[in-house]
Scaffold this motif. Sequence first.
Motif, PDB file in Angstrom:
ATOM      1  N   PRO A 100     -13.207  29.004  12.158  1.00  0.00           N
ATOM      2  CA  PRO A 100     -13.316  27.593  11.780  1.00  0.00           C
ATOM      3  C   PRO A 100     -14.159  27.372  10.534  1.00  0.00           C
ATOM      4  CG  PRO A 100     -14.876  28.045  13.513  1.00  0.00           C
ATOM      5  CD  PRO A 100     -14.138  29.327  13.279  1.00  0.00           C
TER       6      PRO A 100
ATOM      7  N   SER B  49     -14.218  22.692  11.660  1.00  0.00           N
ATOM      8  CA  SER B  49     -14.248  22.473  13.110  1.00  0.00           C
ATOM      9  C   SER B  49     -13.227  23.395  13.755  1.00  0.00           C
ATOM     10  CB  SER B  49     -13.968  21.007  13.468  1.00  0.00           C
ATOM     11  OG  SER B  49     -12.688  20.604  13.030  1.00  0.00           O
ATOM     12  N   ASP B  50     -13.309  23.525  15.071  1.00  0.00           N
ATOM     13  CA  ASP B  50     -12.502  24.494  15.796  1.00  0.00           C
ATOM     14  C   ASP B  50     -11.169  23.886  16.206  1.00  0.00           C
ATOM     15  OD1 ASP B  50     -11.440  26.363  17.609  1.00  0.00           O
ATOM     16  OD2 ASP B  50     -13.438  27.013  18.210  1.00  0.00           O
TER      17      ASP B  50
ATOM     18  N   GLN C 211      -5.890  29.002  19.884  1.00  0.00           N
ATOM     19  CA  GLN C 211      -5.681  27.959  18.880  1.00  0.00           C
ATOM     20  C   GLN C 211      -6.077  28.428  17.477  1.00  0.00           C
ATOM     21  OE1 GLN C 211      -3.871  25.082  19.986  1.00  0.00           O
ATOM     22  NE2 GLN C 211      -3.731  26.746  21.491  1.00  0.00           N
ATOM     23  N   ARG C 212      -7.046  29.313  17.384  1.00  0.00           N
ATOM     24  CA  ARG C 212      -7.383  29.849  16.060  1.00  0.00           C
ATOM     25  C   ARG C 212      -6.256  30.727  15.524  1.00  0.00           C
ATOM     26  NH1 ARG C 212     -13.939  31.257  16.396  1.00  0.00           N
ATOM     27  NH2 ARG C 212     -14.558  29.132  16.961  1.00  0.00           N
TER      28      ARG C 212
ATOM     29  N   ALA D 279      -9.429  24.518  18.596  1.00  0.00           N
ATOM     30  CA  ALA D 279      -9.360  24.383  20.049  1.00  0.00           C
ATOM     31  C   ALA D 279     -10.104  23.148  20.557  1.00  0.00           C
ATOM     32  CB  ALA D 279      -9.929  25.635  20.719  1.00  0.00           C
ATOM     33  N   ALA D 280     -10.879  22.522  19.691  1.00  0.00           N
ATOM     34  CA  ALA D 280     -11.696  21.381  20.119  1.00  0.00           C
ATOM     35  C   ALA D 280     -10.852  20.117  20.222  1.00  0.00           C
ATOM     36  CB  ALA D 280     -12.838  21.161  19.133  1.00  0.00           C
ATOM     37  N   GLY D 281     -11.195  19.264  21.167  1.00  0.00           N
ATOM     38  CA  GLY D 281     -10.550  17.971  21.258  1.00  0.00           C
ATOM     39  C   GLY D 281     -10.872  17.123  20.037  1.00  0.00           C
TER      40      GLY D 281
ATOM     41  N   PHE E 162      -9.736  17.611  17.058  1.00  0.00           N
ATOM     42  CA  PHE E 162      -9.884  18.483  15.890  1.00  0.00           C
ATOM     43  C   PHE E 162      -9.392  17.798  14.617  1.00  0.00           C
ATOM     44  CE2 PHE E 162      -7.363  21.429  13.200  1.00  0.00           C
ATOM     45  CZ  PHE E 162      -8.413  22.100  12.590  1.00  0.00           C
TER      46      PHE E 162
ATOM     47  N   ARG F  60      -4.726  27.622  25.385  1.00  0.00           N
ATOM     48  CA  ARG F  60      -5.497  26.449  24.972  1.00  0.00           C
ATOM     49  C   ARG F  60      -6.983  26.795  24.999  1.00  0.00           C
ATOM     50  NH1 ARG F  60      -2.623  21.458  23.638  1.00  0.00           N
ATOM     51  NH2 ARG F  60      -0.516  21.752  24.438  1.00  0.00           N
ATOM     52  N   ASN F  61      -7.355  27.722  24.138  1.00  0.00           N
ATOM     53  CA  ASN F  61      -8.719  28.208  24.068  1.00  0.00           C
ATOM     54  C   ASN F  61      -9.010  28.629  22.636  1.00  0.00           C
ATOM     55  OD1 ASN F  61      -7.576  30.913  23.815  1.00  0.00           O
ATOM     56  ND2 ASN F  61      -7.211  30.806  26.019  1.00  0.00           N
ATOM     57  N   THR F  62     -10.206  29.097  22.410  1.00  0.00           N
ATOM     58  CA  THR F  62     -10.622  29.436  21.047  1.00  0.00           C
ATOM     59  C   THR F  62      -9.725  30.495  20.425  1.00  0.00           C
ATOM     60  OG1 THR F  62     -12.912  28.878  21.560  1.00  0.00           O
ATOM     61  CG2 THR F  62     -12.550  30.281  19.660  1.00  0.00           C
TER      62      THR F  62
END
Length: 432
Positions: free
Chosen positions: A160, A183-184, A272-273, A186-188, A190, A267-269
């Motif tokens: 990120p 920002s990530d 999604q990265r 995976a974050a809500g 984003f 649905r995790n780091t």
Amino acid sequence: MSSTTSRRGFLQAGFCGGIGLTLADFFRMRQAQADQKFYESKEGTAKNVIYIYLPGGSAHQETWDPKPFAPIEYRGPMNSIETNVSGTRINEMMPNTAKVADKIAICRSMTHGEAAHERGTHNMFTGYRPSPALQYPSMGSVVSHELGPRKNLPPYVCIPSQPNEYAGTGYLSSSFAPFSLGSDPAAGGFRVQDLALPGGIDDSRFSRRRNMLDKVNDHFVSKEKSDGLSALNTFYDRAYSLISSPAAREAFNIDAEAAALRDQYGRNTAGQRMLMARRLVEAGCRFVSLTYGGWDMHDNINGGIRSQLPAFDQAYAMLINDLEQRGMLKDTLVCIASEFGRTPKINGTAGRDHWPKVFSVVLAGGGIKRGITYGTSNSTASEPEDDPLTVEDWATTIYHCIGITADKELMAPGDRPIEIVDGGKVVKDLLA
């Protein structure tokens, strides 16, 4: 007050505030590229690179190079499984990766001598051992310098954010620094920094500000006849172009991906990265670097691996399959690396300590041979047994695939010519 200072004050008064000045700085690359004749390099078999970095030093014994027949103190607490390549086993927590082993190259003989995190990280981002006299550029910044932007997108992106100072430009101009998402994925909620218009600014207001800035720029350029001001105009032009281009903004819009595909990645780091990385290279970014997890497992390596490896396994296998299904794997080099491996013996706290003498890296796509294991470590995974792979040879091979001659000299401060990689050779046995 000089006219240049007045101009800066004018901008600070609000005509460009909050509309991506970081991007404007980023687009300084074009002038520096023109000055340094970067177009001598040409695209190779790897038109795109996704560099997956596992910070902390991932244990080769608990990932890519298990030793099922070693004594328990070397083997460790985990089991291994067969892959779809006969005779190649990997950690039991990687069942999805086991099914794509025929598409990747596992290198089990990576070696260097740096047991400190910072020094090992420098090696694996730059291809150089650290020097007190000079900071070397990362591979991503070299790619940015040599090949430049494509399709109006940053050539080098970090997900990120830039993970360490060695992922930066080194002695090259800051124009070649990575663009960081900020920002990530995976974050809500984003959102990518600098790409959206600030609150209260719609397209019409954005256009009015742009027109006003153009008039100010024209005024000061006509007054000063300054090459620097003309160049600055170009930087702002490109920043505005990226902000205002729907296609460029859409490249960063991970929500445009189908929900089912996002689920397949995870649905995790990790998931999604890696999905964002695929999306960016597909859109035109040349080099995308991402980090996942923390692998400095001095204690309870069994718990640490079981916590972090499943998400990686799901995401990585999906990335390889997704690239293949889209016809992109042949043009996209996917690299997995860490700063070093872990000690051959399990320590007194059920973990492993730093070990740079031998560890594993993985390559796939972009001109790399499929379904192979390159090099071996010895029976206790403590040193290379066959075909040691040095950092210099590994980096030179990556650059070769990208289309960059690794012994080309770039200019460091003081007009010092420095080779992109010093003394490496292309490992032909890794090439398709």
